[in-house]
Design an enzyme around this catalytic site. Structure first.
Site, PDB file in Angstrom:
ATOM      1  N   GLU B  51       0.006  -0.936  -0.566  1.00  0.00           N
ATOM      2  CA  GLU B  51      -0.123  -0.043   0.111  1.00  0.00           C
ATOM      3  C   GLU B  51       0.395   1.008   0.182  1.00  0.00           C
ATOM      4  O   GLU B  51       0.619   1.816  -0.531  1.00  0.00           O
ATOM      5  CB  GLU B  51      -0.861   0.154   0.975  1.00  0.00           C
ATOM      6  CG  GLU B  51      -1.692  -1.223   1.077  1.00  0.00           C
ATOM      7  CD  GLU B  51      -1.777  -2.236   1.472  1.00  0.00           C
ATOM      8  OE1 GLU B  51      -0.667  -3.057   1.428  1.00  0.00           O
ATOM      9  OE2 GLU B  51      -2.563  -3.576   1.617  1.00  0.00           O
ATOM     10  N   PHE B 113      -9.845  -7.938  14.590  1.00  0.00           N
ATOM     11  CA  PHE B 113      -8.978  -8.444  13.418  1.00  0.00           C
ATOM     12  C   PHE B 113      -9.119  -7.655  12.755  1.00  0.00           C
ATOM     13  O   PHE B 113     -10.006  -7.045  12.135  1.00  0.00           O
ATOM     14  CB  PHE B 113      -9.297  -9.396  12.782  1.00  0.00           C
ATOM     15  CG  PHE B 113      -8.651  -9.999  12.209  1.00  0.00           C
ATOM     16  CD1 PHE B 113      -7.560  -9.791  11.886  1.00  0.00           C
ATOM     17  CD2 PHE B 113      -9.138 -10.120  10.796  1.00  0.00           C
ATOM     18  CE1 PHE B 113      -5.852 -10.867  11.088  1.00  0.00           C
ATOM     19  CE2 PHE B 113      -8.206 -10.438   9.666  1.00  0.00           C
ATOM     20  CZ  PHE B 113      -6.575 -10.894   9.935  1.00  0.00           C
ATOM     21  N   GLN B 114      -7.576  -6.833  11.912  1.00  0.00           N
ATOM     22  CA  GLN B 114      -7.339  -6.176  11.511  1.00  0.00           C
ATOM     23  C   GLN B 114      -7.384  -4.623  11.510  1.00  0.00           C
ATOM     24  O   GLN B 114      -8.235  -3.818  10.637  1.00  0.00           O
ATOM     25  CB  GLN B 114      -7.537  -6.107   9.931  1.00  0.00           C
ATOM     26  CG  GLN B 114      -5.964  -7.468   9.345  1.00  0.00           C
ATOM     27  CD  GLN B 114      -6.169  -7.493   7.676  1.00  0.00           C
ATOM     28  OE1 GLN B 114      -7.865  -7.325   7.417  1.00  0.00           O
ATOM     29  NE2 GLN B 114      -5.059  -8.055   7.384  1.00  0.00           N
ATOM     30  N   LYS B 163     -16.684  -1.747   7.341  1.00  0.00           N
ATOM     31  CA  LYS B 163     -17.215  -2.573   5.993  1.00  0.00           C
ATOM     32  C   LYS B 163     -18.975  -3.028   5.841  1.00  0.00           C
ATOM     33  O   LYS B 163     -19.402  -2.134   4.729  1.00  0.00           O
ATOM     34  CB  LYS B 163     -17.159  -4.108   6.521  1.00  0.00           C
ATOM     35  CG  LYS B 163     -17.327  -5.180   5.397  1.00  0.00           C
ATOM     36  CD  LYS B 163     -16.917  -6.019   6.634  1.00  0.00           C
ATOM     37  CE  LYS B 163     -16.956  -7.356   4.787  1.00  0.00           C
ATOM     38  NZ  LYS B 163     -17.017  -8.804   5.575  1.00  0.00           N
ATOM     39  N   MET B 471      24.248   9.151   1.006  1.00  0.00           N
ATOM     40  CA  MET B 471      23.926  10.438   1.299  1.00  0.00           C
ATOM     41  C   MET B 471      24.389   9.939   2.858  1.00  0.00           C
ATOM     42  O   MET B 471      25.296  10.792   3.883  1.00  0.00           O
ATOM     43  CB  MET B 471      22.779  10.842   1.372  1.00  0.00           C
ATOM     44  CG  MET B 471      22.550  12.450   1.599  1.00  0.00           C
ATOM     45  SD  MET B 471      23.631  13.468   0.831  1.00  0.00           S
ATOM     46  CE  MET B 471      22.919  14.172  -0.413  1.00  0.00           C
TER      47      MET B 471
END
Lengths: 205, 563
Positions: B51, B113-114, B163, B471
């Site tokens: 993502e 969950f999640q 959801k 760097m």
């Protein structure tokens, strides 16, 4: 969020700013405001939230330590939040600033009268009384409340809570997002018993 | 009005807002949305491999096209993986719409969950965010969020939808207008302040314009040229402002800051009036604040009032869009030639030509960038990661149009280059798009090569491979006694890796091969990876050491020039 320091010590008044934010009454708005202060390193002396005169808008009164950040930055950053509708710094205005404290003090038959005398001097109300304690309710500016606390300390303060400062500009000027009250409505309000400006007693001054 | 599911409302609303591309990754709670997606054939979904990639793709898409980019992730890890990308957009003020799913309403706050409190997590790094608790609020929320992301100072927004809200059915009620009483960006600019600015510029002996990212987002680059030409004001840009003023212009003096051109830094330090436009006087640009040109009067034009006076006291603040303010300022300033001041900067540039590339048999990274510039006739879009290669890409390619350089400036997000280049290529399919990659930076998001293959995107990847986090190594060399602690980095065989993804690759080992490889990559129709084995210990110069002022800019030391 802390309320005003309870130990009576506070920064010199000129470093303190009273900022009023009119905010949308939506979930998370207080978190947005407090998180902004945390991440920008602005110190809050006191923060209070409550409904305003407009439905759907809440009024947050903040006391900001002006040493920690230029108050202009505080105002601008606050205004950047989408849910903040208006921000005003009342510090340079002629304003009324008050807070409420509830103080639970050890009290018995021997010293209760002394405490009631002190309460009278500070125009504090006794809101609860029991065999071994009383609760005083006092309204005023921070100095007055600090003064009462100091007087009560020798008796033994069992519990203390303060609301933090709320403030309002004196006179017709307002901090709301709406225009000033039209004359017709002002008259209506007066006819319903509201006292006309100028006649209000500044009780705690 | 029609009854729709929440998922249908989301896609319908986004489409009405002009979104036709989304970068996303499915997951449990966004399945209702993915289930609905085929009903909206006008909506192109590009499947990222992480993502973070989706968020950078949306960002690259926005920066290349000027339109809002959209990324999508599921709840929990899907949402938190977006965070780096959202913060990148936040720091660089780009309009990105992050859409996330969350657990069903009855499970919110129960550590299901999640579940992740993504509105809480992203609150400090979004312009605004929303948790939508009823399907009927979806159209208004998407309208408001889009309005906020794309107007005023642009920025990322996040809309989190549980959801069961995707599944809930309600009337689709499209609001014709958006009105937010707490959000009214001031684009006009105060007439009195513009007049004062004009007076100050007229009196100035040594004025300089510092042009930033805001000029690009205000689409005000033409207006800027007109102002600079009329009043003969030299223009330098910030790093993100590269492209806001054509670098081929006589009045262009490159960009300032930590690795800016020596003469740009000196000009900023010697100016008597500094006109900052669409920029925020950031520490990387201005050096140590308290020692930046203390006598200069600052005119600051920015759409965000909170930027004015944040880091420096401002003589003339102008809150407004450069698009509106600059023409009015141009109208009021006097025509002037300022030959002495311009000669002074020209002399600085002659004596300290920061962009000169020395003769060397080694494959100098500066030479690779310059060759790319020459081979592409300066027309390619360049997308970079973060590190030395980013600075060389900023220095040695020359940019003549806005949106030509796409780079993570504020947050400095390594791994930005490949996904942002994908987004840029999706937005502008016919544009030659080069991802200039660091060997370290590239390894943070290289899985997105799959997207190049899936979508047949002809992004050219140029890896600046020096075997170091360059760097970091440079700082360790200069400021930590060459203690190269954890900066040497091993890498896979990038060519074999590309091959495994089904992408063509060329390893470039000698200087002589550089132009040939670039020619070959340009001639090739698909995605291609060039692994440039550049000189290992080359440093980026000039440099303002951390915490130093612009006046203390140091140039490449003689022993390095002799290498």
């Amino acid at each position: 969020m802390s309320t005003t320091t309870t130990n009576g010590s506070k920064p010199a008044p000129h470093t303190q700013h009273t900022v009023v934010a009119i905010v949308e009454d939506k979930p998370g708005v207080l978190m947005r405001v407090s998180s902004l202060f945390r991440r920008r390193g602005f110190n809050i002396e006191s923060l209070t939230v409550g409904h305003s005169e407009v439905e759907g808008l809440s009024r947050i009164t903040l006391v900001v330590d002006g040493e920690s950040a230029p108050v202009e930055q505080v105002e601008k950053q606050l205004y950047k939040l989408i849910d903040v509708v208006k921000v005003s710094d009342l510090s340079n205005e002629d304003m009324v600033a008050r807070e409420i404290a509830l103080i639970k003090i050890r009290a018995n038959n021997v010293n209760r009268h002394e405490l009631l005398d002190i309460a009278t001097v500070f125009r504090a109300d006794v809101v609860d009384i029991a065999t071994n304690s009383i609760i005083l309710q006092v309204v005023g500016d921070e100095d007055k409340i600090d003064g009462l606390i100091k007087m009560c300390e020798p008796y033994g303060i069992r519990e203390l809570t303060r609301t933090g400062r709320i403030a309002m500009v004196r006179g017709t000027k307002t901090t709301t997002v709406h225009e000033a009250e039209p004359e017709k409505i002002a008259r209506l309000h007066a006819s319903q018993g509201r006292r006309v400006e100028g006649e209000l007693p500044f009780a705690s001054d | 009005m029609a009854r729709m599911t929440g998922a249908q409302m989301v896609l319908e609303s986004l489409q009405r807002e002009g979104v036709d591309t989304m970068f996303g990754y499915p997951g449990g709670v966004v399945l209702p949305l993915y289930d609905t997606l085929p009903q909206f054939p006008g909506m192109r979904h590009i499947l990222c491999r992480h993502e973070q990639g989706a968020a950078h793709m949306a960002d690259g898409y926005a920066r290349a096209s000027g339109r809002m980019g959209l990324c999508l992730g599921t709840s929990g890890p899907g949402a938190t993986n977006l965070v780096t990308g959202i913060c990148t957009s936040w720091m660089d003020s780009t309009p990105v719409f992050a859409l996330t799913g969350n657990v069903g309403r009855s499970l919110l706050g129960k550590d299901g969950f999640q579940e992740a409190d993504i509105t809480g997590i992203t609150q400090p790094i979004t312009k605004h965010n929303y948790l939508v608790m009823n399907a009927r609020e979806i159209p208004l929320t998407i309208r408001e969020a889009t309005h906020i992301a794309t107007t005023g100072r642009p920025g990322p927004v996040l809309v989190d939808i549980p959801k069961d809200v995707f599944q809930e059915t309600a009337e689709f009620d499209w609001p014709e207008t958006v009105s937010l009483r707490g959000y009214k960006p001031n684009v006009e600019g105060h007439a009195g302040m513009i007049r004062r600015a004009a007076e100050l510029i007229d009196q100035a002996k040594r004025p300089i314009i510092i042009s930033g990212h805001g000029v690009i987002w205000a689409d005000a680059h033409r207006e800027l040229v007109e102002l600079a030409e009329k009043a003969n004001i030299p223009v330098i840009t910030t790093f993100l402002g590269i492209g806001s003023f054509p670098e081929s212009h006589d009045l262009s003096y490159g960009w300032l800051g930590m690795h800016g051109m020596f003469y740009a830094n000196m000009a900023a330090d010697a100016a008597d009036v500094v006109i900052g436009i669409g920029m925020r006087f950031d520490d990387r640009a201005m050096g140590r604040f308290k020692d930046f040109n203390p006598t200069a009067k600052i005119v600051h034009i920015d759409i965000d009032p909170a930027e004015i006076g944040k880091n420096f006291p401002t003589a003339v603040p102008i809150v407004g869009s450069a698009k509106n303010v600059l023409p009015r300022l141009t109208e009021q300033v006097k025509q002037q030639s300022r030959p002495d001041w311009i000669r002074w900067i020209d002399n600085q540039r002659e004596e300290h030509p920061s962009l000169h590339i020395r003769e060397s048999r080694r494959m100098l990274p500066q030479y690779v960038v310059r060759t790319l510039y020459e081979e592409t006739q300066g027309n390619a879009n360049i997308v970079t990661g973060v590190g030395q290669h980013q600075m060389w890409a900023g220095q040695h390619y020359f940019y003549n149009r806005p949106r030509q350089l796409i780079t993570s400036g504020g947050l400095g997000t390594m791994g930005f280059e490949l996904p942002a280049a994908i987004g840029a290529q999706v937005a502008l399919p016919d544009m030659e798009t080069w991802a200039i990659c660091g060997d370290g930076s590239f390894q943070m998001t290289l899985q997105e090569m799959s997207v190049l293959v899936d979508e047949q995107l002809p992004v050219k990847m140029a890896i600046f491979n020096n075997g170091y986090l360059g760097m970091i190594r440079q700082w360790q060399e200069l400021f930590y006694d060459k203690n190269y602690s954890s900066s040497g980095i091993s890498q896979p065989d990038f060519c074999k890796l590309a091959d495994a993804y089904g992408i063509r690759a060329i390893r470039v080992e000698t200087k002589a091969e550089v132009p040939l490889a670039i020619k070959e990559a340009r001639a090739y129709k698909g995605p291609i990876l060039l692994d440039f084995q550049i000189d290992q210990e080359e440093n980026v110069w000039p440099m303002v050491p951390a915490g130093a002022s612009l006046a203390e800019t140091i140039e490449a030391p003689a022993h390095e020039l002799a290498r």
